[in-house]
Design an enzyme around this catalytic site. Sequence first.
Site, short mmCIF file in Angstrom:
data_model
loop_
_atom_site.label_atom_id
_atom_site.label_comp_id
_atom_site.label_asym_id
_atom_site.label_seq_id
_atom_site.Cartn_x
_atom_site.Cartn_y
_atom_site.Cartn_z
N HIS A 158 -95.63 -58.63 -104.19
CA HIS A 158 -95.39 -60.02 -103.80
C HIS A 158 -94.61 -60.78 -104.88
O HIS A 158 -94.72 -62.00 -104.98
CB HIS A 158 -96.70 -60.75 -103.50
CG HIS A 158 -97.59 -60.03 -102.54
ND1 HIS A 158 -97.42 -60.09 -101.17
CD2 HIS A 158 -98.66 -59.21 -102.75
CE1 HIS A 158 -98.34 -59.35 -100.58
NE2 HIS A 158 -99.10 -58.80 -101.51
N SER A 279 -68.11 -67.30 -116.30
CA SER A 279 -67.96 -68.47 -115.44
C SER A 279 -66.64 -69.16 -115.76
O SER A 279 -66.17 -69.16 -116.89
CB SER A 279 -69.13 -69.44 -115.67
OG SER A 279 -68.85 -70.70 -115.12
N LYS A 285 -72.16 -68.26 -119.68
CA LYS A 285 -72.63 -67.43 -118.57
C LYS A 285 -72.14 -65.99 -118.67
O LYS A 285 -71.04 -65.71 -119.12
CB LYS A 285 -72.15 -68.00 -117.23
CG LYS A 285 -72.73 -69.34 -116.85
CD LYS A 285 -74.15 -69.21 -116.33
CE LYS A 285 -74.21 -68.44 -115.03
NZ LYS A 285 -73.39 -69.04 -113.96
N GLU A 292 -74.47 -58.37 -107.22
CA GLU A 292 -74.37 -59.43 -106.21
C GLU A 292 -73.43 -59.00 -105.09
O GLU A 292 -73.72 -59.22 -103.90
CB GLU A 292 -73.89 -60.73 -106.85
CG GLU A 292 -74.95 -61.41 -107.69
CD GLU A 292 -74.45 -62.65 -108.39
OE1 GLU A 292 -75.29 -63.36 -108.97
OE2 GLU A 292 -73.22 -62.91 -108.38
#
Length: 461
Positions: A158, A279, A285, A292
Amino acid sequence: MSEKKTWSDRFESALHPFIVEFNASITFDIELLEYDLTGSIAHAKMLSHCQIISPAEAEQLVAGLEQIRQEYHQGQFNPGIDAEDVHFAVERRLTEITGDVGKKLHTARSRNDQVGTDIRLYLRDQITQIRTQLREFQKALLTHAENHIETIIPGYTHLQRAQPVSLAHHLLAYVQMAQRDWERLGEISKRTNISPLGAGALAGTTFPIDRHYTASLLEFEGVYSNSLDAVSDRDFAIEFLCAASLIMVHLSRLSEEMILWASQEFRFITLTDSCATGSSIMPQKKNPDVPELVRGKSGRVFGHLQAMLVLMKGLPLAYNKDLQEDKEALFDAVKTTKACLMAMTVLIAEGITFEVERLATTITEDFSNATDVADYLAARGVPFREAYNIVGKVVKTSLAEGKLLKDLSLEQWQELHPAFAEDIFAAIAPQQVVSARNSYGGTGFARVRESLNLVKAQVYS
């Protein structure tokens, strides 16, 4: 004036220019060219073998088809929209090369069984390549697993801290998924590797052909026994899309974990510069673009599976033009799956570093050893449910006091139950918690080593 089609003597006027374009598949089924040439060579040899054409004519046809292959490799064979499809493009060029002999190639064959043959040859080849990629993906995971048998990572259910596990054990779960994918594709390959060639348009042919001969030349394991089924079956393509979808599910699940692990909140892994991007506005970043993209592309493959199921669900026997739509879905699913497998293999092999010190700290910051306290009591005769409730209360109290189980004194343990002794501290230490889970398939270090060796024997065989 448009070029005369093979079937145009039946018609009084030419196709509308837009319908020519709408009807054509050459822009994408050129992907099948190599397979169409291979299938056509086998067909030509069979026609000679069965004395339907002469050996000399078969030699001319084979030489012409091989010339087309060479022209294609050299970038000299680029049929346009006027060719309609790859099969007509080949036949037209073959006739230019060999004259009237080229017109004999299509004897005892329809485009229906021809395209069915091509697509099976294509998919058989692609399945072999994807299975090889799966092995490389497994090897990348195994390299990390070998290096991290005794590295401990929080295990989750979970998405909540559950029990600590060996990092190798975690990675081997994905190796097992890939093993099922590899085996599943092997099974599908067998059902793909059946020849429809010689089934004709739908009813067979009056010529004395030998379908088993062409099947043998093309290394098919058998032939379709029903001509209607042969030209209309796309079960093998749907099965492949199912298998490809499962591969993408597995890659997407791993991608999700990599994305989480690379976040500042987890910091279980660091992305190397070779597999991360920055980024355009935030200089601090480092983005996990590879996982992704894989996670996003999974939906693309799932969509192709759904499209194929919808395509097939209402088709009457035998061949229907709807089946032209099977190719783009199949081709794109193959390319997407192969690209994602390659990307994830590179990411695992070169794009991540596990933060061992961070992991070592993380596993001491929670109550994931609570089950081991209950097991400790149960091993000393306390009914497990009673032990479970005792531990539940101590967790509740410890949370209220800002403590962990390791912070309790022996006196506090013994106030909870007299069965607790000095060895409770060793029993709930992370290394012991993991090491003790030696049931078959468990995360105990000894079991993980056994599992690793078994899987390596499969993967490297």
